[in-house]
Design an enzyme around this catalytic site. Structure first.
Site, PDB file in Angstrom:
ATOM      1  N   CYS A 236     -76.351  36.606  61.514  1.00  0.00           N
ATOM      2  CA  CYS A 236     -77.333  35.687  61.944  1.00  0.00           C
ATOM      3  C   CYS A 236     -78.792  36.202  61.230  1.00  0.00           C
ATOM      4  CB  CYS A 236     -77.732  36.170  63.300  1.00  0.00           C
ATOM      5  SG  CYS A 236     -77.632  37.783  63.543  1.00  0.00           S
TER       6      CYS A 236
ATOM      7  N   HIS B 223     -84.253  36.207  67.126  1.00  0.00           N
ATOM      8  CA  HIS B 223     -84.703  37.195  66.107  1.00  0.00           C
ATOM      9  C   HIS B 223     -85.807  36.987  65.407  1.00  0.00           C
ATOM     10  CE1 HIS B 223     -80.735  38.816  66.784  1.00  0.00           C
ATOM     11  NE2 HIS B 223     -79.960  38.486  65.570  1.00  0.00           N
TER      12      HIS B 223
END
Lengths: 337, 337
Positions: free
Chosen positions: B130, B243
């Site tokens: 990710c 994030h």
């Protein structure tokens, strides 16, 4: 200042003010009289000190008569507004705000780093910004051995830096979200519960916010290195009172991890916290209410032979503000400055 | 693969698996049959797809018969365990785990960046980590114009990367702390409510955790730049699903902020979010459930003439995992690979 002195705390009811009060008590500070000052809003508040309930007074023109030392943490405009009154009263101000930090006539002091800067103060001494103090504590000992060429730092800053009301607001936001209600913002610019945002201090024309500019300018001044190259990204995270920082340090030549570790192990005010087996390094919950700045995960930067990576956590209200101010006061007394 | 195909989702009940299911539906993916596979634990679970409740089956040796494509997100050991069965069944696996990412025979693909790497796949294609995908999406368009020399990145990673159970655990920790109870940890190594910690993936012998090593190795592989210099510090923060990353980019020569901004404005999958007047830049609450990677606060690094600072946020489960995997599948179909 060799005998017990008279102290006023200006901004006594704030996050930093109440911590200063607690530290004066716990460190047995040699004081004679203590006056708690705040704005009109706080009149009537009482705070406990050495078993006595002290009343908070509204600051006025005669507040500083017979005061030797003012510990100010009520913001820049308040510090600026009262400086001349404090000076005329013959008192000295240790100021937590950013009002005078970059004034060349005002010492900007971290006692472990540049104590001699206190000499020749002109009745005002500035306490550096929290992120600056925490970083400086852990990198100056390395800089003394081998000069730092450049710093790239990203912060993870607790909400305490925005004051006690912001701390309460963030807690309420969490409660709302966990109860499927909308979070409300009043003090904070955006919801901070389950969120984070770039520090919302005023933007400067170089694209850095003021918090980032403080880290750059103040570190340069404290280290007496006006050309030290620093870049900073300051971020507010949903943490209550300890700041963390991811610091990349470039030196003129390679600096071994082992040597850096040994230096920091011996540095007063700094605690090395590293358990590589357990993947255990500094965390805000360890650093909260701890007077030391925690440092760990010191490693060789894989991308540059002359760079080290450091990870630090420190209590924003303690060494980041109140404790450093009280230590400056203790140094003034012990050195008779 | 030019006609509607038969798909199996391996790990269908996880955070990424359920998002893949949602994307196959919302993107009108040309599929014929859909099989939901998971471990013994999830037998009997049912998930809605195009108005039908589909039962989750336990994966077994014949699960992949008549399957064309397996979208796997059940972890490295599961992907390794079933690869040969999948190959023998004549199916192709798009794998979300780190099991095969650095295998030189396995394409590691971000469709916007290296689509042609898909050619010649050997029935397995790896979906990058990710943090790697989100960073790569915003820096590759700049790298194409002027090569990046070095990257210094610090991350602010949501708990979703540790799975749905970790998300629930963190919420419960917040509830406990807000009710003056101790937070409990079962999935997470330490309390994450009102706390943060360095990413707890296994430590390597160079002092970087595996998550950081992934960012380095995977970015080098995707960019086809095995010597690109990268250092990373990965941090878990109390955020649910998006994030953030603070990225410092060094180029061979100066790169103007204006040019970088124009390039990113035109980059598919990237959204520029900058309001300098309002101090408004990407935040996890904006990025959550958004298919784009948000980028903002692009500025000239004050400490280095050839460096830019970038701030990004992206949904860890979407472009950071499920969406990228589905996009790989769409590309395979449209290009007949």
């Amino acid at each position: 200042m060799s005998k017990p002195i008279n102290i006023a705390i200006l901004g006594a009811t704030g996050a930093v003010g109440t911590e200063i009060l607690r530290l004066l008590e716990s460190r047995n500070f040699p004081l004679n009289n203590l006056k708690l000052l705040a704005s009109h809003r706080s009149i009537g508040s009482k705070l406990m000190f050495r078993g006595e309930m002290l009343e908070v007074e509204e600051v006025n023109k005669s507040s500083f008569d017979n005061i030797d030392l003012v510990l100010a943490s009520a913001g820049s405009s308040i510090s600026k507004a009262w400086l001349e009154t404090i000076r005329k009263a013959g008192a000295l101000m240790i100021d937590n705000s950013s009002a005078f930090r970059l004034n060349p006539d005002v010492p900007l002091v971290i006692p472990e780093i540049n104590p001699s800067s206190l000499i020749g103060h002109n009745q005002v001494i500035a306490n550096p910004n929290c992120t600056t103090i925490l970083m400086a504590m852990t990198i100056y000992p390395l800089h003394k051995i081998r000069p730092i060429r450049r710093i790239v730092v990203s912060t993870y800053q607790a909400v305490s830096g925005a004051g006690t009301k912001a701390m309460e607001e963030m807690k309420q936001q969490f409660k709302n979200i966990l109860n499927n209600k909308e979070p409300e913002t009043d003090i904070l610019p955006y919801p901070l519960a389950f969120n984070l945002f770039l520090h919302n201090s005023n933007m400067t024309d170089i694209g850095y916010c003021e918090e980032e500019v403080k880290m750059i300018n103040e570190t340069q001044k404290i280290f007496n290195e006006p050309n030290l190259r620093i870049t900073a990204t300051c971020v507010r995270v949903p943490i209550l009172r300890a700041h963390s920082e991811s610091i990349n340090l470039e030196f003129d030549e390679p600096f071994s991890v082992e040597e850096a570790r040994e230096i920091l192990l011996k540095t007063p005010g700094v605690q090395l916290l590293e358990d590589w087996q357990k993947n255990y390094f500094p965390m805000p919950i360890n650093a909260s209410h701890d007077e030391n700045v925690l440092v760990g995960r010191i490693r060789q930067d894989f991308s540059h032979p002359c760079c080290l990576e450091l990870w630090i956590c420190g209590d924003q209200i303690l060494k980041g503000a109140a404790l450093n101010a009280v230590q400056i006061a203790e140094l003034l007394i012990s050195k008779n400055y």
